[in-house]
Write an enzyme that holds these catalytic residues in place. Structure first.
Site, PDB file in Angstrom:
ATOM      1  N   CYS A   2      -5.360  -2.928   1.665  1.00  0.00           N
ATOM      2  CA  CYS A   2      -5.296  -3.088   3.124  1.00  0.00           C
ATOM      3  C   CYS A   2      -6.659  -3.281   3.794  1.00  0.00           C
ATOM      4  O   CYS A   2      -7.243  -4.342   3.685  1.00  0.00           O
ATOM      5  CB  CYS A   2      -4.499  -1.929   3.716  1.00  0.00           C
TER       6      CYS A   2
ATOM      7  N   LYS B  64      -8.872   2.649  -2.677  1.00  0.00           N
ATOM      8  CA  LYS B  64      -9.208   1.970  -1.415  1.00  0.00           C
ATOM      9  C   LYS B  64     -10.615   2.379  -1.006  1.00  0.00           C
ATOM     10  O   LYS B  64     -10.973   3.568  -1.065  1.00  0.00           O
ATOM     11  CB  LYS B  64      -8.195   2.392  -0.346  1.00  0.00           C
TER      12      LYS B  64
ATOM     13  N   GLU C 181       0.845  -1.211   0.000  1.00  0.00           N
ATOM     14  CA  GLU C 181       0.000   0.000   0.000  1.00  0.00           C
ATOM     15  C   GLU C 181       0.878   1.259   0.000  1.00  0.00           C
ATOM     16  O   GLU C 181       1.885   1.323   0.724  1.00  0.00           O
ATOM     17  CB  GLU C 181      -0.858  -0.019   1.276  1.00  0.00           C
TER      18      GLU C 181
END
Ligand SMILES: NC(=O)c1ccc[n+]([C@@H]2O[C@H](COP(=O)([O-])OP(=O)(O)OC[C@H]3O[C@@H](n4cnc5c(N)ncnc54)[C@H](O)[C@@H]3O)[C@@H](O)[C@H]2O)c1
Ligand SMILES: Nc1ncnc2c1ncn2[C@@H]1O[C@H](COP(=O)(O)O)[C@@H](O)[C@H]1O
Ligand SMILES: N[C@@H](CCC(=O)O)C(=O)O
Ligand SMILES: O=P(O)(O)OP(=O)(O)O
Length: 553
Positions: free
Chosen positions: A155, A119, A44
């Site tokens: 994540c 994300k 990430e």
């Protein structure tokens, strides 16, 4: 179904070093290409390092990141796709009133940026503060490579399996959405900080999702220390039965290649450290090494009292930086025990580090003389005791300043919790190495260290902890026994229990009330303490935001 070679680049970026991180990614890409890799995964925000914190508020930083991303793509070897984490502008920010950035992953190849994924689940708890900077991606999607549909998550996106947790943490579940799109594989780019035994939780969670949806998952984690946070790596991949088929080594950078054809073929499986002690010790070594090097230091200095805290920190630092880069300073006062020198010297011998001695009596006398007219008529107390600590703190900082060393402070979590430490004294330093390690764990780490040969001298393990600021002083004169103190602190800090709950669990009410009050009253000290390496689920660092001038306890 087509086959694919996937490279897992477990990288150790330096936060904000855009050109350097791009070079690290490129180096991995060139190496991966030599092994015939088709798709390379990086962690990430791999281009800027995690966590970039308020660097993200600087438009010039974001602009440079997008330039570096485009430059990186142009330099990639042909026929290699690379997923690179970056922060980019959110074009809807002004119109829709959303946050200005996305936490994204770009699919790059030598032709340029092919696709971008955002994300969706933004952690905003403990040390995470992603709602401060980022807008949520609206949907989950995938890309095609070799006829495979590869779903991309970042994540926290994989941390919302309702069946695993028994409850929903967020309204959407990106894994469920990708499963509905019939992807062949899910990749996750992470920067998941270390805490004790967190890898077991990560693997249980991801195994559950892989098995539940019958989709293989490849998870690549950042490695390295960034300020208070330590990233342990331990990247891992699961087949569609939810079995771990690959695990990267912990606490070090690595590049590994996985074969995928319908499912992952078994690959190398580095073990998780056997004991919590091994895991914590390795995490702290990495944290000290990276903080020191990333801040541009080579050598570290610390005060050696012959006590257990400074002995443990000296050992961690020796393993992190090499014995030639550690300087211990013994600073006896008239109140120091004989052991403060003999035990410190035994440690210095075992570790092979450099050592100097500076007796502080003369400085104490000078201070006493200077203060005499002002202190006249008062009795000797904590202020006079603390002068010794402050003289030592000053001397250490003078040496650090003169020779360009990093001063390490040695306070443990139990002391930091109750304020059993001196501001501008032993709290001086640039990094608090064991500030998240309770005293009882300091002991177990030292016993673990001595499992094969003596590192920590036996006397250090057996004598009673003491600040040695007045004759025959012992920690236990002022504090409850550490076994009791640490359990109360664990309930209070990590388990968020109230005094009432702790008392109901059977602890002495007066002791509990005293500890709770000490913790509250030491907030002002912790606010001025150096950053401490985080190893627990709740450290006194970026994830601990207590008021100072408050009434609630
Ligand atoms: N130095 C060591 O090596 C060491 C080690 C272990 C324990 N100890 C113990 O730790 C204790 C340290 O004594 P201490 O706590 O009086 O020392 P301290 O000087 O570090 O802190 C107390 C001082 O901080 C200031 N203060 C208090 N509340 C404040 C607030 N809310 N905001 C801003 N400033 C505030 C006041 O000036 C107060 O006198 C002693 O009991 C000592 O024996 C010291
Ligand atoms: N006598 C000492 N010499 C060098 N450094 C010392 C000495 N006493 C204390 N220190 C340093 O201060 C911290 C805290 O001390 P406590 O013994 O916990 O009070 C210690 O770890 C040394 O770094
Ligand atoms: N909850 C996850 C992920 C956090 C993130 O998205 O960075 C963790 O604790 O590791
Ligand atoms: O800080 P140290 O090393 O002096 O440890 P202790 O407090 O146990 O004496």
């Amino acid at each position: 179904m087509s086959s694919l070679k996937i490279g897992i680049a477990q990288l150790n970026p330096i936060v904000g070093d855009l050109a350097g991180n791009a070079a690290r990614i490129l180096e991995s890409a060139i190496e991966a290409k030599q092994f015939g890799v088709d798709l390379l995964l990086t962690p990430e925000l791999s281009l800027c390092g995690y966590p970039p914190r308020d660097l993200l508020l600087n438009p010039g930083f974001i602009e440079e990141m997008s330039k570096q991303l485009a430059d990186l793509a142009r330099q990639l070897p042909e026929n290699l796709s690379v997923l690179v984490g970056f922060a980019g502008n959110n074009p809807r920010s002004i119109l829709a009133g959303e946050k200005p950035l996305f936490n994204s992953t770009a699919l790059l190849n030598s032709q340029g940026i092919q696709e971008v994924f955002h994300k969706r689940l933004l952690p905003t708890y403990d040390v995470f503060d992603e709602n401060r900077y980022f807008a949520s991606g609206k949907e989950s999607h995938y890309f095609h490579l070799h006829d495979l549909k590869i779903g991309v998550t970042i994540c926290e996106d994989v941390w919302n399996d309702e069946e695993f947790w028994g409850k929903r943490q967020y309204a959407v579940d990106p894994i469920a959405d990708l499963a509905a799109l019939n992807v062949d594989l899910i990749v996750n780019l992470s920067a998941s900080p270390y805490s004790i035994r967190k890898q077991i939780l990560r693997e249980d969670l991801l195994a559950h999702s892989a098995k539940r949806y019958q989709i293989p998952i490849a998870y690549v984690n950042q490695v390295g220390g960034n300020d208070d946070l330590i990233f342990d790596g331990h990247s891992v991949a699961f087949n569609r039965q939810g079995e771990v088929i690959y695990r990267a080594p912990g606490f070090t950078s690595s590049l590994e290649i996985l074969e995928f054809e319908n499912d992952f073929s078994p690959a190398s499986l580095y073990p998780i450290p056997e004991t919590e002690e091994e895991e914590i010790y390795r995490a702290l070594v990495l944290g000290v090494r990276d903080y020191t090097e990333k801040c541009g230091f080579k050598k570290a200095i610390l005060g050696l009292s012959g006590g257990i805290d400074s002995s443990l920190v000296a050992s961690i630092t020796t393993d992190a930086l090499g014995r030639e880069n550690v300087l211990g300073v013994m600073m006896p006062s008239p109140y120091s025990s004989e052991g403060s020198i003999t035990d410190a010297l035994a440690l210095v011998h075992n570790l092979g580090i450099q050592c100097e001695k500076l007796a502080i009596q003369e400085a104490m006398t000078a201070y006493d003389r200077l203060l005499e007219p002002l202190f006249a008529g008062t009795s000797f107390g904590v202020a006079e005791e603390n002068l010794q600590s402050r003289i030592r703190g000053n001397l250490l900082m003078a040496l650090a300043n003169k020779f360009g060393h990093l001063l390490l402070s040695t306070g443990n979590k139990s002391e930091m919790a109750v304020g059993y430490c001196t501001l501008y004294g032993d709290m001086n330093g640039g990094l608090a190495v064991i500030a998240d390690v309770p005293k009882t764990r300091v002991y177990s780490l030292c016993h673990w260290l001595n499992r094969q040969k003596e590192i920590i001298p036996p006397n250090v393990l057996t004598k009673a902890p003491s600040a040695e600021l007045k004759p025959d002083q012992k920690d236990q004169d002022s504090l409850p026994p550490y076994e009791i103190l640490d359990e109360i602190l664990d309930r209070l800090i990590e388990q968020h229990q109230s005094s009432r709950q702790i008392i109901e669990a059977g602890f002495d009410p007066e002791t509990v009330r005293k500890v709770v009050k000490l913790v509250k009253n030491a907030e002002f000290k912790r606010k001025q303490a150096p950053p401490g390496l985080k190893i627990s689920d709740r450290a006194f660092g970026t994830g601990w935001r207590m008021p100072i001038a408050s009434r609630w306890s």
